[in-house]
Design a protein around this motif. Sequence first.
Motif, PDB file in Angstrom:
ATOM      1  N   LEU A  75     -13.168  -0.276 -11.365  1.00 13.22           N
ATOM      2  CA  LEU A  75     -12.403  -1.234 -12.167  1.00 13.22           C
ATOM      3  C   LEU A  75     -10.900  -0.995 -12.037  1.00 13.22           C
ATOM      4  O   LEU A  75     -10.110  -1.936 -12.124  1.00 13.22           O
ATOM      5  N   SER A  76     -10.505   0.258 -11.823  1.00  9.47           N
ATOM      6  CA  SER A  76      -9.083   0.548 -11.604  1.00  9.47           C
ATOM      7  C   SER A  76      -8.615  -0.015 -10.277  1.00  9.47           C
ATOM      8  O   SER A  76      -7.495  -0.535 -10.162  1.00  9.47           O
ATOM      9  N   VAL A  77      -9.454   0.089  -9.261  1.00 11.93           N
ATOM     10  CA  VAL A  77      -9.118  -0.488  -7.956  1.00 11.93           C
ATOM     11  C   VAL A  77      -8.959  -1.998  -8.076  1.00 11.93           C
ATOM     12  O   VAL A  77      -8.012  -2.595  -7.538  1.00 11.93           O
ATOM     13  N   ILE A  78      -9.875  -2.632  -8.806  1.00  7.00           N
ATOM     14  CA  ILE A  78      -9.790  -4.080  -9.025  1.00  7.00           C
ATOM     15  C   ILE A  78      -8.492  -4.429  -9.741  1.00  7.00           C
ATOM     16  O   ILE A  78      -7.802  -5.399  -9.389  1.00  7.00           O
ATOM     17  N   ALA A  79      -8.126  -3.641 -10.746  1.00  8.69           N
ATOM     18  CA  ALA A  79      -6.885  -3.900 -11.493  1.00  8.69           C
ATOM     19  C   ALA A  79      -5.664  -3.771 -10.597  1.00  8.69           C
ATOM     20  O   ALA A  79      -4.713  -4.555 -10.700  1.00  8.69           O
ATOM     21  N   SER A 363      -5.648   3.410  -9.594  1.00  6.70           N
ATOM     22  CA  SER A 363      -6.851   3.998  -9.003  1.00  6.70           C
ATOM     23  C   SER A 363      -6.810   5.520  -9.089  1.00  6.70           C
ATOM     24  O   SER A 363      -7.829   6.170  -9.344  1.00  6.70           O
ATOM     25  N   ALA A 364      -5.614   6.104  -8.869  1.00  4.37           N
ATOM     26  CA  ALA A 364      -5.469   7.556  -8.954  1.00  4.37           C
ATOM     27  C   ALA A 364      -5.729   8.035 -10.381  1.00  4.37           C
ATOM     28  O   ALA A 364      -6.487   8.988 -10.605  1.00  4.37           O
ATOM     29  N   LEU A 365      -5.119   7.382 -11.344  1.00  7.56           N
ATOM     30  CA  LEU A 365      -5.329   7.761 -12.735  1.00  7.56           C
ATOM     31  C   LEU A 365      -6.747   7.416 -13.181  1.00  7.56           C
ATOM     32  O   LEU A 365      -7.302   8.058 -14.068  1.00  7.56           O
ATOM     33  N   GLY A 366      -7.322   6.408 -12.528  1.00  7.69           N
ATOM     34  CA  GLY A 366      -8.723   6.092 -12.787  1.00  7.69           C
ATOM     35  C   GLY A 366      -9.630   7.215 -12.323  1.00  7.69           C
ATOM     36  O   GLY A 366     -10.619   7.555 -12.982  1.00  7.69           O
ATOM     37  N   THR A 367      -9.306   7.801 -11.182  1.00  8.05           N
ATOM     38  CA  THR A 367     -10.086   8.931 -10.690  1.00  8.05           C
ATOM     39  C   THR A 367      -9.963  10.118 -11.638  1.00  8.05           C
ATOM     40  O   THR A 367     -10.942  10.827 -11.897  1.00  8.05           O
TER      41      THR A 367
END
Length: 437
Positions: A75-79, A363-367
């Motif tokens: 979902l972070s990648v999508i954002a 995406s990084a902070l999502g990871t």
Amino acid sequence: MSTDFTPVGMPPKRRIYPWVVAALAFALLLSDYMSRQVLTAVFPMLKGEWDLTDSQLASLTSVVALMVGLLTFPLSVIADRFGRVRSLVTMAVVWSLATLMCAIAASYEHMLIARFFVGVGEAAYGSVGIAVVLGVFSPRLHSSLSGAFMAGGSFGSVVGVALGGVIAVHLGWRWSFLAMAVLGLILAAAFRAVVTEKRLERYAVRDESSDAALAAKIAKIRVPVSTLFTNSAVWAAYIAGGLQMFTAAVLLSWTPSFFNRYYDMDPAKAGGVAALFVFLVGTGMVVCGIITDRVSRFDTRKKWLAAVVFCSISLVSLSIAFRIDTGAAQLTLLAIGAFFAAGTSGPTAAMVAGLTHESVRSSALGTLTVANNLLGLALGPFVIGVLADHLGLMDSLALAPLFYVGAIVALLVGYRVFPAGLRKLAAQSTKYAGTAA
């Protein structure tokens, strides 16, 4: 000459809007955790009404963190690709409606399904929200802002547990969930009305250069998502962040039950006292973030060492606290341990942001959020719940601080490989600069 970062195409003096963005994002994060943690305030009521075991109670908490861990990254990648603001608003609406489902749950199974969707809605809010906030502020404030933003989880837990307990005692546990759902929907509407992608772009802070054209070119560089997993220093931050959240998550979830069982408090009073300790967790995140920015002002590498100190203090304090008799000494050590329990959160988020390109920052902070949830928020409460069924809650809580040892090892590894991590980041921007043409 000032070294402050300035927004592209915008005079530095007009900096009110970024703080408005931060305030609204923080308010939504409060709502996020209020919806998540209000459940722990009504644990005793659900346990009695539905005859649940500690493992079942833990599963209602851990299923949220599990879904956050599984869905945060995609979902972070999508954002990152299709719009962070739109994604944030959608998430808030989903978790608020799911919380409303909790209010009308008729059984443990119904509640588990509703909590599943709470997790789906909350999955990437933390990572995308903090990426939005950091994007409009100077990196010299990133540890403080990261700590403060992530502390919203603890403050939201405080309000959720305390307010939820009071509402549950006077009106019934279902009204506790209903109140959190309504608040989330109101804040989602406010965020959508004030925050837009165009305004965020106008106030974006990208680099120290006064050359707006150069800054704009850098902003157009897009690096592959795979770059998030090729930097050893980033991996160290992921692992350290996840492991240090294990014990913090245990405190967030089990302190109401701890005071209910070992200090003979009713659910409302136990929730109120537990809220004070959760408040200490959040306050510590803010203060530790500020301390980290101060000590690392001229040497960014010191962020790692500051985080080691925070973990060490909490490890010692909590290990002793859960092995002594109840009373003033135990409460004092618990307070110290709680204050530093999640102090590493701000530094690790700042490290991840500083070691990854802005085009994949969500995406990084999502990871990092995935690591925080899978290694901490999901694993911690569930493991302690399972152990509590066999060892008792107190003896199980005494084992939780041991996970700080792994976090400390990861932080020391990160400290050693950090310079190489910065060189790798610079090489990525150079390598993919052609895509900005």
